[in-house]
Enzyme design. Sequence first.
Site, PDB file in Angstrom:
ATOM      1  CD  GLU A  81      -0.398   5.202   2.271  1.00 40.37           C
ATOM      2  OE1 GLU A  81       0.611   4.822   2.152  1.00 40.37           O
ATOM      3  OE2 GLU A  81      -1.388   4.654   2.781  1.00 40.37           O
ATOM      4  CG  ASP A 135      -1.250   1.755   0.434  1.00 41.58           C
ATOM      5  OD1 ASP A 135      -2.469   1.735  -0.208  1.00 41.58           O
ATOM      6  OD2 ASP A 135      -0.174   2.088   0.167  1.00 41.58           O
ATOM      7  CG  ASP A 170       1.548  -0.341   3.772  1.00 44.70           C
ATOM      8  OD1 ASP A 170       1.075   0.790   4.499  1.00 44.70           O
ATOM      9  OD2 ASP A 170       2.109  -0.190   2.760  1.00 44.70           O
ATOM     10  CG  ASP A 173       5.212   3.393   5.060  1.00 41.94           C
ATOM     11  OD1 ASP A 173       5.616   3.928   6.242  1.00 41.94           O
ATOM     12  OD2 ASP A 173       5.759   3.244   3.845  1.00 41.94           O
TER      13      ASP A 173
END
Length: 659
Positions: free
Chosen positions: A439, A512, A514, A516
């Site tokens: 990402e 990541d 998180d 997203d």
Amino acid sequence: MASQTYNAGDIQVLEGLEAVRMRPGMYIGTTSSRGLHHLLWEIVDNAIDEASNGFATEITVTLHKDGSASVYDNGRGMPVDTHPALGISGVEVIFTVLHAGGKFNNENYDYSGGLHGVGASVVNALSRELSVDVFRNWTHYRMEFTSRINPKTGKVEAGKPSGPLQVLGNTRKKGTLIRFMPDDTIFEDVRFQTETVARRLQELAYLNKGVQITFTDERLSGDERSRVFRYEGGISDYVLYLNTGKTPLREDVIYLEGRRDTIICRAAIQYTDGYTESLFSYVNNINTPEGGSHETGFKAAFTKCLNDYARKAGLLKEKDNNLSGEDFREGLTCVLTTMVKNPQFEGQTKGRLGNSEVRPAVEAIISQQMTDWLDNLKNQDTASAIVAKAIKAAQAREAARKTRDNIRKASALEAAPLVGKLASCTGRKWEDNELFIVEGDSAGGSAKQGRDRRFQAILPLRGKPLNVEKKHLDQVLGNEEFRSLITALGTGIDENFSLSNLKYGKVIILSDADQDGAHIRAILLTFFLRYMKDLITNGHVYIGMPPLYKVQKGQKVIYAYDDRELGKATKAAGKGYTLQRYKGLGEMNPEQLWETTMDPSQRKLMRVSIEDAALVDRLTTVLMGDKVEPRRDYITEHADFNRPDDFELPDQPAQEGGM
């Protein structure tokens, strides 16, 4: 070092159930949680065989507080008379002799899922204790088995009877009750998972119309403690359940059923406005994810009948080509069940039916039943809508073909879209090579610098890829991120997918930790599921596990991958440590990213697998589809934001450590 001599005295003879305990993987596949649940399925399948052959109407499955499990069915009850050759009761034969059972001929069961005859005895061999209560001929019988250590030899004797078959008294009850305690010296974890058991029992209830399955987990309280599964609509109700969150093309479910010689075939079909095919097939209640002769017969008959109807109704002109099976199955949700006397399963996971006689039988049944359905005047609107959708599918497929051709002409479908993007590796053995889908450019830069370029390739994603759920193939191919990924993998896509052209043994999603990052993982997994499913089923897709925390005290550094590990890390570090919380992969320098996430000797990877294809299909639609309400309801029911480890995902990947 192996002995230099090899004589007859060196040959080890395993008696009774010793072989099962020495090599449990040969009989149940694994001693992980999957193997533990396999024990329960063996006993449940025996009860289902009683029901599917018309001898039982009720099945009760209970997970007890002490860790044991029990299964009761109100069928005929196991044989209690003395076996003529072995001189022991039928119950003792079933639970102590491998390859003994009443399913090797067609006299006791017309159709059976448990044809190998090792089920009950294997469960006994891998249990600390097992008891059997038989209610037959107005009499209650009981026999108990234990695995105990022989004081003379010091070895564990598996599944030995505690005594002869007992008569406990009279009863009006009928059937069989089996309770067993899995052996915690054999299994890594002996805790049965509530939802895993509930999902399987619900599936079996759908497949066996009118049979009532009661599931109780005594470890729980309140409404979650007991559930009752019973579906008078059978597989028609199953199709409606699978289409939760989808928009049906028509509300009605097409139900087809017929018999040819000894083969019975049933199919329930409903179309949605989506673009993916969801076909789930079973033989004698056994899931066949790899298809086989029954699926082949169904598809051939279904396609021919609809093409014939389209021409007869004037929806296809004389000059038009026939529509393909893929066109007619776009948006289709189908449950296909077949009952076969002696099924022969093939494939690495025994997930494909091999009986050649089944194809023509199923083809004849579906042809007759589908023709009758299409000739019925009340079905004309639905039939016309199906053909119209297939025609649009053919047009979209042609557009996708042109898009692929244009990509090939522009770039030879090789390096052009990847210039400056893919950092390839030098290794020539594809099975050893790894592709990291990373990402963002920042993390991609760190990964490129930190990797081992001999076998690790890096493909950075710039922004979120397209959510492919409810997108046509031509729209997917129009997305630059997916075009790059398709090119990098080398396999092609959808009907042109070929695993033999795969360039990387491991495809690792690295995003990541998180929201997203989780969304990107979900989007990529949806893409692989819908257009490269074999990549998942053959074990090539992984999720990278970057750490969340770095605990440092002096030169000592400990990485923690979740809050639980953080607690252990801070305790191990003692007072005076510093704590860093990683918000994203881009915060790591190349050395840290290699050390924590990419080094095969230290990293953690999660391999993505599909345990339950129907469940994965349904939850992918719920979580990734365009209907908000089913997604909100699912999150409300299953998400506990105070304990994120309890959140249930549509797929439960198996952990792979220390690669």
